[in-house]
Design a protein around this motif. Structure first.
Motif, PDB file in Angstrom:
ATOM      1  N   ALA A  27     -60.673   6.278  -6.682  1.00  0.00           N
ATOM      2  CA  ALA A  27     -59.917   7.185  -7.550  1.00  0.00           C
ATOM      3  C   ALA A  27     -59.403   8.329  -6.690  1.00  0.00           C
ATOM      4  O   ALA A  27     -60.149   8.899  -5.887  1.00  0.00           O
ATOM      5  N   ALA A  28     -58.118   8.652  -6.827  1.00  0.00           N
ATOM      6  CA  ALA A  28     -57.521   9.713  -6.012  1.00  0.00           C
ATOM      7  C   ALA A  28     -56.327  10.310  -6.724  1.00  0.00           C
ATOM      8  O   ALA A  28     -55.682   9.655  -7.549  1.00  0.00           O
ATOM      9  N   ARG A  29     -56.012  11.561  -6.396  1.00  0.00           N
ATOM     10  CA  ARG A  29     -54.859  12.243  -6.962  1.00  0.00           C
ATOM     11  C   ARG A  29     -54.388  13.336  -5.998  1.00  0.00           C
ATOM     12  O   ARG A  29     -55.162  13.849  -5.185  1.00  0.00           O
ATOM     13  N   PRO A  30     -53.090  13.708  -6.067  1.00  0.00           N
ATOM     14  CA  PRO A  30     -52.610  14.850  -5.272  1.00  0.00           C
ATOM     15  C   PRO A  30     -53.252  16.140  -5.762  1.00  0.00           C
ATOM     16  O   PRO A  30     -53.582  16.282  -6.948  1.00  0.00           O
ATOM     17  N   LEU A  31     -53.419  17.103  -4.854  1.00  0.00           N
ATOM     18  CA  LEU A  31     -53.982  18.390  -5.257  1.00  0.00           C
ATOM     19  C   LEU A  31     -53.000  19.181  -6.110  1.00  0.00           C
ATOM     20  O   LEU A  31     -53.397  20.046  -6.886  1.00  0.00           O
ATOM     21  N   ARG A  32     -51.703  18.875  -5.970  1.00  0.00           N
ATOM     22  CA  ARG A  32     -50.696  19.462  -6.851  1.00  0.00           C
ATOM     23  C   ARG A  32     -49.607  18.433  -7.058  1.00  0.00           C
ATOM     24  O   ARG A  32     -49.155  17.794  -6.107  1.00  0.00           O
ATOM     25  N   THR A  33     -49.170  18.266  -8.298  1.00  0.00           N
ATOM     26  CA  THR A  33     -48.210  17.214  -8.612  1.00  0.00           C
ATOM     27  C   THR A  33     -46.763  17.666  -8.509  1.00  0.00           C
ATOM     28  O   THR A  33     -45.868  16.851  -8.303  1.00  0.00           O
ATOM     29  N   LEU A  34     -46.488  18.961  -8.660  1.00  0.00           N
ATOM     30  CA  LEU A  34     -45.125  19.473  -8.578  1.00  0.00           C
ATOM     31  C   LEU A  34     -44.881  20.066  -7.207  1.00  0.00           C
ATOM     32  O   LEU A  34     -45.639  20.915  -6.744  1.00  0.00           O
ATOM     33  N   GLY A  35     -43.813  19.597  -6.542  1.00  0.00           N
ATOM     34  CA  GLY A  35     -43.492  20.099  -5.221  1.00  0.00           C
ATOM     35  C   GLY A  35     -42.904  21.495  -5.257  1.00  0.00           C
ATOM     36  O   GLY A  35     -42.319  21.923  -6.254  1.00  0.00           O
ATOM     37  N   SER A  36     -43.052  22.205  -4.144  1.00  0.00           N
ATOM     38  CA  SER A  36     -42.535  23.567  -4.054  1.00  0.00           C
ATOM     39  C   SER A  36     -41.036  23.603  -3.816  1.00  0.00           C
ATOM     40  O   SER A  36     -40.396  24.633  -3.998  1.00  0.00           O
ATOM     41  N   GLY A  37     -40.448  22.470  -3.406  1.00  0.00           N
ATOM     42  CA  GLY A  37     -39.015  22.418  -3.119  1.00  0.00           C
ATOM     43  C   GLY A  37     -38.659  22.919  -1.742  1.00  0.00           C
ATOM     44  O   GLY A  37     -37.482  22.927  -1.370  1.00  0.00           O
ATOM     45  N   LYS A  83     -49.038  18.046  -0.442  1.00  0.00           N
ATOM     46  CA  LYS A  83     -49.142  17.177   0.729  1.00  0.00           C
ATOM     47  C   LYS A  83     -50.542  16.588   0.885  1.00  0.00           C
ATOM     48  O   LYS A  83     -50.767  15.740   1.747  1.00  0.00           O
ATOM     49  N   PHE A  84     -51.494  17.050   0.075  1.00  0.00           N
ATOM     50  CA  PHE A  84     -52.873  16.586   0.189  1.00  0.00           C
ATOM     51  C   PHE A  84     -53.248  15.761  -1.035  1.00  0.00           C
ATOM     52  O   PHE A  84     -52.877  16.078  -2.158  1.00  0.00           O
ATOM     53  N   MET A  85     -54.012  14.701  -0.797  1.00  0.00           N
ATOM     54  CA  MET A  85     -54.553  13.874  -1.860  1.00  0.00           C
ATOM     55  C   MET A  85     -56.061  13.783  -1.659  1.00  0.00           C
ATOM     56  O   MET A  85     -56.537  13.610  -0.528  1.00  0.00           O
ATOM     57  N   ALA A  86     -56.832  13.916  -2.719  1.00  0.00           N
ATOM     58  CA  ALA A  86     -58.288  13.877  -2.633  1.00  0.00           C
ATOM     59  C   ALA A  86     -58.844  12.932  -3.673  1.00  0.00           C
ATOM     60  O   ALA A  86     -58.228  12.668  -4.709  1.00  0.00           O
ATOM     61  N   GLY A  87     -60.018  12.435  -3.404  1.00  0.00           N
ATOM     62  CA  GLY A  87     -60.677  11.528  -4.335  1.00  0.00           C
ATOM     63  C   GLY A  87     -61.957  10.996  -3.748  1.00  0.00           C
ATOM     64  O   GLY A  87     -62.608  11.653  -2.926  1.00  0.00           O
ATOM     65  N   ALA A  88     -62.327   9.785  -4.135  1.00  0.00           N
ATOM     66  CA  ALA A  88     -63.554   9.159  -3.647  1.00  0.00           C
ATOM     67  C   ALA A  88     -63.445   7.660  -3.838  1.00  0.00           C
ATOM     68  O   ALA A  88     -62.656   7.170  -4.659  1.00  0.00           O
ATOM     69  N   GLU A  89     -64.228   6.932  -3.060  1.00  0.00           N
ATOM     70  CA  GLU A  89     -64.357   5.498  -3.274  1.00  0.00           C
ATOM     71  C   GLU A  89     -65.827   5.096  -3.138  1.00  0.00           C
ATOM     72  O   GLU A  89     -66.610   5.771  -2.459  1.00  0.00           O
TER      73      GLU A  89
END
Length: 299
Positions: A201-211, A220-226
């Protein structure tokens, strides 16, 4: 923990510089897949694109020496529904030797191309590796520390010709990817089928880009675990005497590719205490066009 990780890096210093030097000449590209090391999601490579990736595992079995094992991967998008890969494996063990341990040929097929609540992918792999392989790309059957503690000279004499099947189920739920892998593996001789699993399971730390162009932005970072482990074999379908791991993961999307980190924690007495992992992936777009001559000038 940091000291141990640095010691592991010194163990693998003989072959890591060559890998990193090769990446210096890869054009700017974006890795596509989630930052899992063992689990697969339903992401496939774009048709015509080639992804170059390494996955390095650093560990120390009980009563044995530290080692670093690297799987170098070439992943090609054959069709929109079909991705094929070649793995080349090797390892270096402290106070022992550095050896090539074999190759794997993998194919993934996605029967349903549209996005669904659950997206199935079928996985078929052929492995031609020696008993000295320590990449831990999956855990099946009763795999455990004794398999990783043998001296290279003895372990490499064992030749493993194996077929592996996986059923990959993957879902994108809002920002989350949740993936489940069910693994079956068989030595092509007369050995029983061995079984295992991997969950991620993983997701970006923020879904909306700064532009704005940035390297350290949260998107730019994704975190989760397996989590992954063995489920015994056809002779003994059980959790007894099997290895299991839980591993937090972090992925960092850089302008030249994707960098991934993980620390796996062993949950049973047959598991390694720790498995440190580092991965790198970069993509070459439309390499298939490199081999097609242009006719009549630019298209």
């Amino acid at each position: 923990m940091v000291r141990s990780f640095l010691q592991f890096l010194r163990t693998t210093a003989g072959f890591l510089p060559a890998i990193l030097l090769g990446f210096a000449y890869i054009p700017v590209a974006q890795g596509q897949e989630k930052p899992y090391f063992v689990t697969y999601s339903h992401d496939l490579e774009e048709p015509g694109n080639l992804e170059i990736e390494t996955k390095t595992a650093l560990a120390q079995p009980n009563q044995s020496h530290r080692y670093g094992a690297t799987a170098s991967e070439l992943e090609y998008g054959t069709r929109a529904w079909w991705t094929t890969e070649l793995y080349l494996d090797g390892q270096a063990t402290a106070q022992d030797s550095t050896i090539f341990t074999g190759f794997r040929i993998e194919n993934r097929f996605r029967p349903l191309m549209r996005e669904h609540l659950i997206n199935p992918v079928l996985y078929v792999e052929y492995e031609n590796i020696s008993g000295a392989d320590k990449t831990i790309l999956e855990v099946v059957g009763h795999d455990g520390q004794p398999d990783l503690a043998e001296r290279n000279g003895e372990a490499r004499r064992e030749h493993q010709h194996e077929g592996e099947l996986k059923l990959i189920l993957s879902s994108n739920l809002k920002a989350w990817n949740i993936s489940e892998n069910f693994i079956s593996e068989k030595n092509l001789g007369h050995e029983p089928w061995e079984f295992g699993y991997a969950l991620g399971a993983a997701r970006p730390l923020r879904t909306l880009g700064s532009g704005k162009p940035c390297v350290f932005c949260l998107e730019k970072f994704m975190a989760g675990a397996e989590a992954y482990g063995g489920l015994g074999d056809t002779d003994s379908l059980t959790l007894h005497d099997t290895s299991h791991y839980i591993a937090p993961i972090v992925g960092w999307q850089l302008p030249v590719g994707r960098l991934s980190f993980s620390t796996g924690f062993g949950l049973t007495s047959t598991s390694l205490d720790r498995v440190y992992r580092i991965g790198w992936a970069s993509e070459l777009p439309q390499v298939g066009n490199w081999f097609h001559s242009r006719k009549g000038g630019a298209q």
